[in-house]
Every structure is written in C-alpha cells, then in structure tokens.
Design a protein around this motif. Structure first.
Motif, PDB file in Angstrom:
ATOM      1  N   GLN A  43       7.987   8.910   1.426  1.00  0.00           N
ATOM      2  CA  GLN A  43       9.043   9.909   1.590  1.00  0.00           C
ATOM      3  C   GLN A  43       8.538  11.171   2.294  1.00  0.00           C
ATOM      4  OE1 GLN A  43      11.136  10.630  -2.105  1.00  0.00           O
ATOM      5  NE2 GLN A  43      10.645   8.567  -2.800  1.00  0.00           N
ATOM      6  N   ARG A  44       7.382  11.099   2.911  1.00  0.00           N
ATOM      7  CA  ARG A  44       6.847  12.307   3.547  1.00  0.00           C
ATOM      8  C   ARG A  44       7.733  12.733   4.721  1.00  0.00           C
ATOM      9  NH1 ARG A  44       1.294   9.894   6.175  1.00  0.00           N
ATOM     10  NH2 ARG A  44       2.330   8.586   7.694  1.00  0.00           N
ATOM     11  N   ARG A  45       7.832  14.041   4.872  1.00  0.00           N
ATOM     12  CA  ARG A  45       8.647  14.640   5.924  1.00  0.00           C
ATOM     13  C   ARG A  45       7.879  15.783   6.565  1.00  0.00           C
ATOM     14  NH1 ARG A  45      10.524  10.546   5.141  1.00  0.00           N
ATOM     15  NH2 ARG A  45      12.590   9.989   4.388  1.00  0.00           N
ATOM     16  N   HIS A  46       8.192  16.053   7.802  1.00  0.00           N
ATOM     17  CA  HIS A  46       7.572  17.129   8.565  1.00  0.00           C
ATOM     18  C   HIS A  46       8.475  18.360   8.497  1.00  0.00           C
ATOM     19  CE1 HIS A  46       4.486  14.545  10.558  1.00  0.00           C
ATOM     20  NE2 HIS A  46       5.308  13.629  10.084  1.00  0.00           N
ATOM     21  N   TRP A  47       7.914  19.491   8.077  1.00  0.00           N
ATOM     22  CA  TRP A  47       8.654  20.732   7.863  1.00  0.00           C
ATOM     23  C   TRP A  47       8.086  21.837   8.745  1.00  0.00           C
ATOM     24  CZ3 TRP A  47      11.843  22.215   3.424  1.00  0.00           C
ATOM     25  CH2 TRP A  47      12.158  21.147   2.579  1.00  0.00           C
TER      26      TRP A  47
ATOM     27  N   ASP B 263       0.842  -1.196   0.000  1.00  0.00           N
ATOM     28  CA  ASP B 263       0.000   0.000   0.000  1.00  0.00           C
ATOM     29  C   ASP B 263       0.876   1.246   0.000  1.00  0.00           C
ATOM     30  OD1 ASP B 263      -2.265  -1.497   0.137  1.00  0.00           O
ATOM     31  OD2 ASP B 263      -2.715  -1.056   2.233  1.00  0.00           O
ATOM     32  N   SER B 264       0.415   2.285  -0.675  1.00  0.00           N
ATOM     33  CA  SER B 264       1.144   3.548  -0.636  1.00  0.00           C
ATOM     34  C   SER B 264       0.467   4.529   0.312  1.00  0.00           C
ATOM     35  CB  SER B 264       1.228   4.158  -2.033  1.00  0.00           C
ATOM     36  OG  SER B 264      -0.066   4.428  -2.509  1.00  0.00           O
ATOM     37  N   TYR B 265      -0.664   4.164   0.884  1.00  0.00           N
ATOM     38  CA  TYR B 265      -1.407   5.041   1.778  1.00  0.00           C
ATOM     39  C   TYR B 265      -1.144   4.660   3.226  1.00  0.00           C
ATOM     40  CZ  TYR B 265      -5.246   6.935   4.444  1.00  0.00           C
ATOM     41  OH  TYR B 265      -5.980   7.576   5.393  1.00  0.00           O
TER      42      TYR B 265
ATOM     43  N   ASN C  22       4.748  14.219  -4.959  1.00  0.00           N
ATOM     44  CA  ASN C  22       3.526  13.701  -5.548  1.00  0.00           C
ATOM     45  C   ASN C  22       3.770  13.114  -6.927  1.00  0.00           C
ATOM     46  OD1 ASN C  22       0.680  13.376  -5.262  1.00  0.00           O
ATOM     47  ND2 ASN C  22       0.395  14.958  -6.794  1.00  0.00           N
ATOM     48  N   ASP C  23       4.995  13.197  -7.410  1.00  0.00           N
ATOM     49  CA  ASP C  23       5.292  12.807  -8.785  1.00  0.00           C
ATOM     50  C   ASP C  23       5.980  11.453  -8.912  1.00  0.00           C
ATOM     51  OD1 ASP C  23       7.661  13.596  -7.670  1.00  0.00           O
ATOM     52  OD2 ASP C  23       8.184  15.046  -9.223  1.00  0.00           O
ATOM     53  N   GLU C  24       5.867  10.623  -7.880  1.00  0.00           N
ATOM     54  CA  GLU C  24       6.426   9.276  -7.967  1.00  0.00           C
ATOM     55  C   GLU C  24       5.571   8.317  -7.158  1.00  0.00           C
ATOM     56  OE1 GLU C  24      10.081   8.882  -5.180  1.00  0.00           O
ATOM     57  OE2 GLU C  24      10.238  10.795  -6.225  1.00  0.00           O
ATOM     58  N   PRO C  25       5.525   7.049  -7.527  1.00  0.00           N
ATOM     59  CA  PRO C  25       4.621   6.092  -6.889  1.00  0.00           C
ATOM     60  C   PRO C  25       4.834   5.930  -5.382  1.00  0.00           C
ATOM     61  CG  PRO C  25       5.546   5.161  -8.893  1.00  0.00           C
ATOM     62  CD  PRO C  25       6.244   6.458  -8.647  1.00  0.00           C
TER      63      PRO C  25
END
Length: 91
Positions: free
Chosen positions: A78-82, A13-15, A70-73
């Motif tokens: 790779q989400r990060r907190h900024w 899953d990607s979610y 958002n441009d790769e599967p």
C-alpha cells in the motif's frame, strides 16, 4: 553459477526493493496508525507519481516521501508517494 533469475518481489513476499538511493526509514504515528516513511532524493526520483493527499503530480526528479502503513502485514503493498509538504499536513 548465476541462475538468471530476477530478484525482486516474489509471490507471497511483502518486500519490494526501491530502485535508486533512498533515505533512512522512519516510523511515524499519524491518524491513529503507525507509518513507515522513507525520503526519496530528487536524483533517485525517476518516475512521475500522484500524491494521494493533494492529487497533484510529483514529477520525476522531485524529492518526496514514500509512505506505507506499518501496522498491517500487506502494508508495503500500500505504499504511496507523497509530497513532503502534504505528508506534513496529513493528520
């Protein structure tokens, strides 16, 4: 009847759900890429994170952003907190 199975990320899953309440999702183009950006209000920020831009701590209870490509599967992985201000300076 409930199966007792946990919900969330399963293999393949990607979610992955974000805990708590998050703000609306925005799509932004920066540094030649498309990014998904979601604000996290202070009351939903329950953990400490390190901002990838300034490498300083984002303390629990601090409003901030979660950003991922958002441009790769596998972008969600790779989400990060900024810090909000750091994301504003990122080009």
């Amino acid at each position: 009847m409930a199966t007792g199975r946990k919900r969330g990320k399963r293999k393949g899953d990607s979610y992955r759900p974000m805990g708590g309440v998050a703000g609306p999702l925005s799509l932004v183009t920066r540094a030649g890429r498309e990014w998904s950006v979601r604000p996290i209000p202070g009351q939903s920020a329950s953990k400490d994170y390190v901002c990838p831009f300034c490498e300083r701590r984002i303390g629990a209870g601090t409003p901030h952003l979660v950003v991922w490509p958002n441009d790769e599967p596998a972008g969600m992985d790779q989400r990060r907190h900024w810090h909000t201000q750091c994301w504003g300076r990122y080009r």
